[in-house]
Design an enzyme around this catalytic site. Structure first.
Site, PDB file in Angstrom:
ATOM      1  N   CYS A 148       0.850  -1.192   0.000  1.00 16.36           N
ATOM      2  CA  CYS A 148       0.000   0.000   0.000  1.00 16.36           C
ATOM      3  C   CYS A 148       0.887   1.245   0.000  1.00 16.36           C
ATOM      4  CB  CYS A 148      -0.908   0.004   1.228  1.00 16.36           C
ATOM      5  SG  CYS A 148      -1.784   1.557   1.461  1.00 16.36           S
TER       6      CYS A 148
ATOM      7  N   ASN B  43     -12.518  10.702  -2.087  1.00 15.11           N
ATOM      8  CA  ASN B  43     -12.958   9.939  -3.252  1.00 15.11           C
ATOM      9  C   ASN B  43     -13.068   8.475  -2.858  1.00 15.11           C
ATOM     10  OD1 ASN B  43     -12.823  12.283  -4.848  1.00 15.11           O
ATOM     11  ND2 ASN B  43     -10.646  11.946  -5.274  1.00 15.11           N
TER      12      ASN B  43
ATOM     13  N   GLY C 127     -13.443   8.201  -8.166  1.00 16.55           N
ATOM     14  CA  GLY C 127     -12.120   8.660  -8.593  1.00 16.55           C
ATOM     15  C   GLY C 127     -10.998   8.277  -7.649  1.00 16.55           C
TER      16      GLY C 127
ATOM     17  N   HIS D  55      -6.115   3.315   0.151  1.00 19.44           N
ATOM     18  CA  HIS D  55      -5.969   3.600   1.594  1.00 19.44           C
ATOM     19  C   HIS D  55      -6.733   4.906   1.781  1.00 19.44           C
ATOM     20  CE1 HIS D  55      -3.141   3.782   5.331  1.00 19.44           C
ATOM     21  NE2 HIS D  55      -3.970   4.819   5.434  1.00 19.44           N
TER      22      HIS D  55
ATOM     23  N   HIS E 129      -8.213   8.354   2.214  1.00 17.01           N
ATOM     24  CA  HIS E 129      -7.492   9.622   2.361  1.00 17.01           C
ATOM     25  C   HIS E 129      -8.427  10.781   2.061  1.00 17.01           C
ATOM     26  CE1 HIS E 129      -6.989   8.087  -1.736  1.00 17.01           C
ATOM     27  NE2 HIS E 129      -7.053   9.343  -2.135  1.00 17.01           N
TER      28      HIS E 129
HETATM   29  P1  AMP Z   1      -7.273   9.795  -5.170  1.00 18.50           P
HETATM   30  O1  AMP Z   1      -7.293  10.001  -6.659  1.00 18.50           O
HETATM   31  O2  AMP Z   1      -8.424  10.440  -4.451  1.00 18.50           O
HETATM   32  O3  AMP Z   1      -7.099   8.333  -4.810  1.00 18.50           O
HETATM   33  O4  AMP Z   1      -6.004  10.575  -4.638  1.00 18.50           O
HETATM   34  C1  AMP Z   1      -4.725  10.059  -4.627  1.00 18.50           C
HETATM   35  C2  AMP Z   1      -3.813  11.241  -4.510  1.00 18.50           C
HETATM   36  O5  AMP Z   1      -2.551  10.775  -4.090  1.00 18.50           O
HETATM   37  C3  AMP Z   1      -3.622  12.003  -5.824  1.00 18.50           C
HETATM   38  O6  AMP Z   1      -3.990  13.356  -5.638  1.00 18.50           O
HETATM   39  C4  AMP Z   1      -2.124  11.840  -6.087  1.00 18.50           C
HETATM   40  O7  AMP Z   1      -1.550  12.993  -6.689  1.00 18.50           O
HETATM   41  C5  AMP Z   1      -1.579  11.585  -4.704  1.00 18.50           C
HETATM   42  N1  AMP Z   1      -0.320  10.849  -4.670  1.00 18.50           N
HETATM   43  C6  AMP Z   1      -0.007   9.706  -5.335  1.00 18.50           C
HETATM   44  N2  AMP Z   1       1.245   9.308  -5.022  1.00 18.50           N
HETATM   45  C7  AMP Z   1       1.724  10.221  -4.146  1.00 18.50           C
HETATM   46  C8  AMP Z   1       2.970  10.372  -3.457  1.00 18.50           C
HETATM   47  N3  AMP Z   1       3.982   9.499  -3.606  1.00 18.50           N
HETATM   48  N4  AMP Z   1       3.128  11.437  -2.634  1.00 18.50           N
HETATM   49  C9  AMP Z   1       2.123  12.327  -2.471  1.00 18.50           C
HETATM   50  N5  AMP Z   1       0.929  12.229  -3.069  1.00 18.50           N
HETATM   51  C10 AMP Z   1       0.734  11.206  -3.912  1.00 18.50           C
HETATM   52 ZN    ZN Z   2      -2.457   1.466   3.585  1.00 19.96          ZN
END
Ligand code: AMP
Ligand code: ZN
Length: 113
Positions: A3, A86, A92, A97, A99
């Site tokens: 993850c 989301n 989306g 995990h 967030h």
């Molecule tokens: P979601 O599309 O709601 O699942 O959001 C996932 C978010 O995680 C997106 O806005 C990505 O830009 C962000 N994300 C993915 N990988 C990383 C990372 N390594 N560090 C910081 N943010 C990340």
């Molecule tokens: Zn996790």
């Protein structure tokens, strides 16, 4: 577990930390969609909003406590902000995990896409 956000919480993948306490971790989004774009996650692995139960829901309150602290500390509390979760494919969600996106620093449009 494979993850991405668990690895970020564990420090195995680097992140720009904004806030941390015993149950919550917050870091800057790698692809910001607003001048301020912070991701807030529970330290415990919960896949999505669909997995919130009476047993684990207390951490969601902690997420919102963290958001209020961050907003005041960075200085966008007064102007306002948006908290977005989301869930699943149609919502989306791309990282499995749960967030919360904390977005601020510009006038955000409504409705979202
Ligand atoms: P979601 O599309 O709601 O699942 O959001 C996932 C978010 O995680 C997106 O806005 C990505 O830009 C962000 N994300 C993915 N990988 C990383 C990372 N390594 N560090 C910081 N943010 C990340
Ligand atoms: Zn996790």
């Amino acid at each position: 577990m494979d993850c991405l956000f668990c690895k970020i919480i564990a420090g195995e993948i680097p992140s720009t930390k904004v806030f941390e306490d015993e149950s919550v971790y917050a870091f800057r989004d790698i692809e910001p969609q607003a001048p301020e774009h912070i991701i807030i996650v529970p330290k415990n692995h919960i896949k999505s909003a669909n997995e919130i139960t009476a047993e684990n829901s207390a951490v969601i309150a902690k997420i919102y406590e963290a958001a209020a602290k961050i907003a005041k500390e960075i200085g966008f509390a007064e102007n306002g902000y948006r908290i977005v979760n989301n869930c699943g494919v149609d919502g989306g969600q791309t990282v499995g995990h749960i967030h919360f996106h904390l977005l601020a620093g510009r006038n955000l449009q409504w409705p979202p896409g």
